[in-house]
Design a protein around this motif. Structure first.
Motif, PDB file in Angstrom:
ATOM      1  N   LEU A 142       0.975  -1.341   0.176  1.00 14.80           N
ATOM      2  CA  LEU A 142      -0.079   0.057  -0.311  1.00 14.80           C
ATOM      3  C   LEU A 142       1.085   1.079  -0.107  1.00 14.80           C
ATOM      4  O   LEU A 142       0.163   1.803  -0.852  1.00 14.80           O
ATOM      5  N   LEU A 143       1.779   1.233   0.827  1.00 17.60           N
ATOM      6  CA  LEU A 143       2.971   2.025   0.413  1.00 17.60           C
ATOM      7  C   LEU A 143       3.655   2.665  -0.913  1.00 17.60           C
ATOM      8  O   LEU A 143       4.361   4.104  -0.892  1.00 17.60           O
ATOM      9  N   LYS A 144       3.901   1.524  -1.249  1.00 19.44           N
ATOM     10  CA  LYS A 144       4.605   2.144  -2.648  1.00 19.44           C
ATOM     11  C   LYS A 144       3.751   2.316  -3.382  1.00 19.44           C
ATOM     12  O   LYS A 144       4.816   2.558  -4.573  1.00 19.44           O
ATOM     13  N   LEU A 145       2.654   2.506  -3.044  1.00 20.33           N
ATOM     14  CA  LEU A 145       1.710   2.415  -4.548  1.00 20.33           C
ATOM     15  C   LEU A 145       1.708   4.372  -4.571  1.00 20.33           C
ATOM     16  O   LEU A 145       1.471   5.221  -5.545  1.00 20.33           O
ATOM     17  N   VAL A 146       2.645   4.784  -3.669  1.00 17.49           N
ATOM     18  CA  VAL A 146       3.163   6.046  -3.644  1.00 17.49           C
ATOM     19  C   VAL A 146       4.090   6.157  -4.676  1.00 17.49           C
ATOM     20  O   VAL A 146       5.248   5.596  -4.400  1.00 17.49           O
ATOM     21  N   PRO A 147       4.648   6.814  -5.601  1.00 21.27           N
ATOM     22  CA  PRO A 147       5.291   6.882  -6.804  1.00 21.27           C
ATOM     23  C   PRO A 147       6.656   7.269  -5.535  1.00 21.27           C
ATOM     24  O   PRO A 147       6.601   8.532  -5.234  1.00 21.27           O
ATOM     25  N   GLY A 148       7.887   7.139  -5.804  1.00 23.38           N
ATOM     26  CA  GLY A 148       9.005   6.643  -5.426  1.00 23.38           C
ATOM     27  C   GLY A 148       9.446   6.819  -3.959  1.00 23.38           C
ATOM     28  O   GLY A 148      10.519   6.601  -3.115  1.00 23.38           O
ATOM     29  N   GLN A 162      10.506   1.087   7.458  1.00 24.67           N
ATOM     30  CA  GLN A 162      11.437   1.824   7.493  1.00 24.67           C
ATOM     31  C   GLN A 162      11.003   3.168   5.570  1.00 24.67           C
ATOM     32  O   GLN A 162      10.568   1.439   5.068  1.00 24.67           O
ATOM     33  N   ILE A 163      10.883   4.414   5.653  1.00 28.98           N
ATOM     34  CA  ILE A 163      10.406   4.473   4.844  1.00 28.98           C
ATOM     35  C   ILE A 163      11.746   5.695   4.385  1.00 28.98           C
ATOM     36  O   ILE A 163      12.137   6.173   4.831  1.00 28.98           O
ATOM     37  N   PHE A 164      11.413   5.743   2.791  1.00 29.62           N
ATOM     38  CA  PHE A 164      12.414   6.150   2.206  1.00 29.62           C
ATOM     39  C   PHE A 164      11.174   7.406   0.749  1.00 29.62           C
ATOM     40  O   PHE A 164      10.689   5.795   0.259  1.00 29.62           O
ATOM     41  N   LEU A 165      11.697   8.498   1.237  1.00 31.73           N
ATOM     42  CA  LEU A 165      10.651   9.506   0.280  1.00 31.73           C
ATOM     43  C   LEU A 165      10.967  10.399  -0.373  1.00 31.73           C
ATOM     44  O   LEU A 165      12.173  11.365   0.818  1.00 31.73           O
ATOM     45  N   ARG A 166      11.888  11.211  -1.556  1.00 27.44           N
ATOM     46  CA  ARG A 166      12.538  12.793  -1.984  1.00 27.44           C
ATOM     47  C   ARG A 166      13.444  12.703  -1.666  1.00 27.44           C
ATOM     48  O   ARG A 166      13.642  13.866  -1.026  1.00 27.44           O
ATOM     49  N   ASP A 175       9.014  11.876   8.778  1.00 33.15           N
ATOM     50  CA  ASP A 175       9.253  12.938   7.724  1.00 33.15           C
ATOM     51  C   ASP A 175       7.733  12.633   6.439  1.00 33.15           C
ATOM     52  O   ASP A 175       7.915  13.199   5.112  1.00 33.15           O
ATOM     53  N   VAL A 176       7.373  11.878   7.159  1.00 29.57           N
ATOM     54  CA  VAL A 176       6.025  10.907   5.844  1.00 29.57           C
ATOM     55  C   VAL A 176       4.511  10.659   6.816  1.00 29.57           C
ATOM     56  O   VAL A 176       4.121  10.320   7.696  1.00 29.57           O
ATOM     57  N   ALA A 225       3.854  16.180   7.726  1.00 35.03           N
ATOM     58  CA  ALA A 225       3.976  16.393   5.670  1.00 35.03           C
ATOM     59  C   ALA A 225       5.277  17.548   5.818  1.00 35.03           C
ATOM     60  O   ALA A 225       5.394  17.729   5.943  1.00 35.03           O
ATOM     61  N   THR A 226       6.507  16.551   5.459  1.00 39.37           N
ATOM     62  CA  THR A 226       8.009  17.535   5.357  1.00 39.37           C
ATOM     63  C   THR A 226       7.872  17.097   3.980  1.00 39.37           C
ATOM     64  O   THR A 226       7.962  17.441   2.141  1.00 39.37           O
ATOM     65  N   ALA A 227       8.241  15.658   3.885  1.00 40.67           N
ATOM     66  CA  ALA A 227       9.141  14.740   2.039  1.00 40.67           C
ATOM     67  C   ALA A 227       6.975  14.190   1.746  1.00 40.67           C
ATOM     68  O   ALA A 227       6.926  14.612   0.438  1.00 40.67           O
ATOM     69  N   GLY A 228       6.017  14.938   2.100  1.00 43.28           N
ATOM     70  CA  GLY A 228       4.327  13.991   2.120  1.00 43.28           C
ATOM     71  C   GLY A 228       3.549  13.065   2.516  1.00 43.28           C
ATOM     72  O   GLY A 228       4.056  13.351   4.478  1.00 43.28           O
ATOM     73  N   SER A 229       2.700  13.555   2.473  1.00 46.80           N
ATOM     74  CA  SER A 229       1.250  13.125   3.480  1.00 46.80           C
ATOM     75  C   SER A 229       0.812  11.699   2.185  1.00 46.80           C
ATOM     76  O   SER A 229       0.292  11.833   0.869  1.00 46.80           O
TER      77      SER A 229
END
Length: 793
Positions: A142-148, A162-166, A175-176, A225-229
């Motif tokens: 589900l989280l990987k549906l977010v592009p990138g 663990q989450i990686f984005l932007r 930061d998400v 909500a820095t890298a995204g939401s």
């Protein structure tokens, strides 16, 4: 202030302008073959922001429209869109009943335009397509549906990913911003890490929508909500009752049940769902990971325009883990890739949520939502990252414990008016979140408690208000401005602060209270020269808060500085006294709500209703801060950082049953104020890509072939240790026969050896005299096969 006055003025003037010469459009939308209601179809008036969606009986109503002729657009994923010319007469309701014809999933420009997105990544319609064509069997999927966005699991599957984005290593969510049906997932002042976001309470089969908002540009989203939401919404009505069984490698088993208690009428509906999952993982010591989820949802209509929704969900999970292993132990033949230095790691966790939502749409088409929620959470984790570095005899295993209760309130009121040639949409919101937390940290070698490092009670409160004003000057130009204010209070009771014995642990201790506030402005602009091209500009300030313990450390250090300075102590003497109490002297000037300042330019292109391409170039600056390290119980300095990058995504409908998709993200992050070559952001991805080819409902068959690629990246500031990248290829297929569906999934087709989670860690093995700093990793799963069968009824 000007924005607030303008919003107020637009509201007052538009209220008077709407007093007369108005009418209504109403009707229902159904399937042309079955005559069943289509729920959630987009209904909007072309070249305006005026619109709605069909209710649970397929009905809709657009009230208080100026007398005149309108082009009404009706669209829904999987159906052919329609455009109808409709006349509105004074004090009358024009009835429009629409029958929609089934079609393959379309890239319909009207369905996309109906969303009125304000950034390249925030198209609900595209995310709806992703839900249809991409695998979503787990919270990771589900989280990987977010592009990138990429994830990593390093605790046997039990704790949050663990989450990686932007360009962010967002740890477990710092930061998400993540929410489910308006309930926040991120945990403030968590035992394992601030912002910890465990999504495992969500049953994937219940997800109906996913909203993605990258960057700090939207007033609705505050903390983290820095890298995204990312916002998930669960289904109101089940398409079918479902029983599903899946089994495969590593002694994996999953059983899912969805059952609707009512017929899904507009007046009321209820369903329940449950899921059980267990796996041993690929490790030499079986992980024995087990998880059980329960969920129920009920709604009822209160009068003509109001609805009350109640949901309740709970999950619990426990697991053993082999932890992160040092590369040198494998090279020396001491363990295999799936062995362990300390195989006593593991944990238990759980969460129960209650959610109550009241929705109302008044006679002027204004919308009100009031939500109240409550969560009860617990967490216990045994970890050993350094092995025998600090205790050569017993080992370094730590135990992190937490018990938490959360309650909160969210409110939102939106008003759409057209007093002249400009359409205004004013959205006002506010609410609060209250966390009551008990958190502790122990040295517990072999899961036997030896020394207590920390024992803290925290009462943390966040009150917020925001206003957002949208201006539609024409079908080509839209502007949106927003202003948000967050106010925090922190009350920390450190139960070990009065003990002199704690000084010998090398950790700071402090009780106290503090308050912080932050005002965050936002601005977005969209220019659409035609229906197939949209250009975006976004800017704004966001933030992530700091761990309450860290904030009280900073205040206590400032208070001691004030006292000692009054006694005549020099700056050097003050710093020495603070250090003797295990405080970093620099923390007295710490920023506790570090700002994230972002700007972005993007575009979205659509070609022949088959190809959709989105892209954005972005920049983000994050202020200097002290970060609380949950694994150690201390604070460390984080210098300011800046990140720049480009996100690209494409969706191609080759024909009625074949889709191709690809996401590509490039970024570069640097730590400011450090020398070149020593300013890399550890673990921040520089290049990631994912995509695949999907066959959708071809004579009952569905299939997908998907890849994910992550490039090498620095594991420390100097790039002397590298976190190795990886490439994976996965495949899945299913066949529908009457009410049965048979499925097969093959993960890691080429059986690649890859490292899922990686860290540059200083550790010492039992036979070593000196510590060694090198890559420590959790190995990714080897090739494995999963089979499934499901029954719909």
């Amino acid at each position: 202030m000007r924005l607030i006055l303008l919003a107020f003025f637009s509201f007052i003037t538009s209220t008077f302008a709407f007093a007369h010469n108005i009418g209504t459009i109403s009707g229902e939308v159904t399937d042309i073959e079955s005559s069943e209601a289509i729920i959630g179809a987009n209904i909007f008036i072309d070249k305006t922001m005026l619109g709605t969606t069909t209710d649970l009986d397929g009905r809709f109503e657009l009230k208080n429209l100026h007398v005149g002729n309108y082009t009404l657009v009706i669209s829904y994923i999987g159906y052919k869109s329609q455009q109808l010319n409709v006349d509105v007469f004074e004090d009358k309701s024009t009835i429009v009943n629409v029958q929609m014809e089934l079609a393959s999933i379309e890239l319909d420009p009207y369905a996309v335009q109906a969303e009125r997105a304000y950034s390249a990544a925030s198209y609900k319609y595209i995310r709806k397509i992703d839900l249809e064509i991409r695998p979503n069997k787990s919270s990771q999927d589900l989280l990987k549906l977010v592009p990138g966005l990429i994830t990593a699991q390093h605790a046997g599957g039990g704790k949050a990913e663990q989450i990686f984005l932007r360009g962010f290593d967002a740890d477990h969510g710092t930061d998400v911003n993540i929410s489910v049906d308006g309930i926040p997932v991120n945990m403030v002042t968590h035992a394992h890490g601030h912002g910890y976001a465990d999504l495992h309470f969500l049953i994937p089969e219940l997800v109906d929508e996913i909203d993605v908002y990258k960057g700090p540009y939207f007033a609705e989203f505050g903390n983290f909500a820095t890298a995204g939401s990312v916002s998930f919404k669960t289904k109101e009505i089940l398409e079918d009752n479902l029983i599903k069984l899946e089994a495969g490698g590593f002694n994996s088993l999953k059983a899912t049940m969805l059952y609707q208690l009512d017929n899904g009428s507009a007046e009321q509906n209820a369903y329940i769902a449950s899921q059980y999952y267990r796996t041993d993982g690929p490790f030499e010591r079986p992980g024995k990971m087990g998880r059980m989820n329960l969920y129920g949802k009920y709604y009822t209509v209160l009068g003509h325009n109001s609805k009350l929704t109640f949901s309740m969900g709970s999950f619990t999970s426990s697991w053993d883990a082999s932890g992160q292993i040092p590369q040198r132990a494998i090279d020396q033949g001491y363990i295999s890739r799936f062995g362990a230095i300390d195989d006593m790691e593991g944990g238990i966790t759980g969460r129960t949520n209650f959610n109550l939502l009241f929705d109302r749409r008044d006679e002027y088409n204004n919308k009100l939502a009031i939500q109240a929620y409550y969560s009860d959470c617990y967490f216990k984790l045994f970890s050993n990252f350094t092995f025998f570095l600090n205790d050569p005899v017993n080992g370094d295993m730590i135990e992190q414990l937490e018990a938490r209760q959360i309650h909160g309130l969210n409110t939102n009121y939106s008003i759409i008016r057209k007093p002249a040639d400009i359409i205004y949409k004013t959205t006002m919101g506010g609410g609060y979140r209250a966390d009551n937390i008990n958190v502790s940290l122990w040295h517990s070698p072999k899961r036997i408690r030896k020394t207590e490092f920390s024992d803290v009670s925290v009462a943390e409160r966040n009150l917020f208000i925001y206003i957002q004003e949208e201006f539609v000057f024409s079908s080509k130009l839209r502007l949106m401005g927003g202003l948000r204010m967050d106010y925090f209070t922190f009350d920390v009771n450190d139960h070990l602060a009065s003990s002199l014995d704690t000084i010998g642990t090398g950790l700071p201790h402090a009780s106290g209270f503090n308050q912080q506030h932050l005002i965050s402005p936002k601005f977005s602009a969209v220019y659409s020269p035609n229906r197939t091209i949209e250009l975006f500009f976004n800017s704004g300030i966001g933030f992530h808060s700091n761990d309450a313990r860290n904030i009280i450390f900073a205040k206590k250090a400032s208070e001691l500085e004030h006292i000692w300075a009054g006694e005549g102590a020099s700056d050097q003497e003050i710093d020495e006294r603070l250090a003797s109490l295990n405080f970093d002297p620099g923390i007295k000037n710490a920023i506790n709500l570090p700002k994230a300042i972002g700007v972005e330019a993007g575009a979205r292109f659509r070609f022949l209703n088959r190809l959709d391409i989105g892209m954005a170039a972005w920049y983000l600056h994050l202020e200097r801060e002290f970060v609380f390290v949950g694994d150690g119980g201390y604070s460390e300095l984080s210098d300011p950082t800046q990140r720049i990058g480009i996100d690209m995504e494409g969706r191609l409908k080759y024909n009625s049953w074949l889709w191709l998709d690809v996401d590509i993200c490039l970024s570069e992050g640097k730590i400011l104020n450090l020398p070149v070559g020593e300013n890399n952001i550890p673990l921040a991805p520089g290049f990631t890509s994912s995509g695949g080819i999907s066959l959708i409902n071809y004579n009952g068959f569905n299939a997908s072939l998907r890849y994910i690629y992550v490039d090498d990246r620095p594991a420390n500031e100097t790039n002397s240790v590298i976190a190795r990248g990886y490439s994976l290829l996965n495949a899945g297929a299913s066949y529908n026969w009457k009410s049965l569906t048979f499925s097969v999934t093959l993960e890691n087709i080429f059986n690649a050896k890859w490292n899922e989670a990686q860290f540059d860690t200083e550790s010492r093995l039992p036979w070593e005299n000196e510590a060694v700093s090198e890559i420590h990793f959790t190995p990714g799963n080897p090739r494995n096969l999963q089979l499934g069968i499901s029954l719909k009824f």
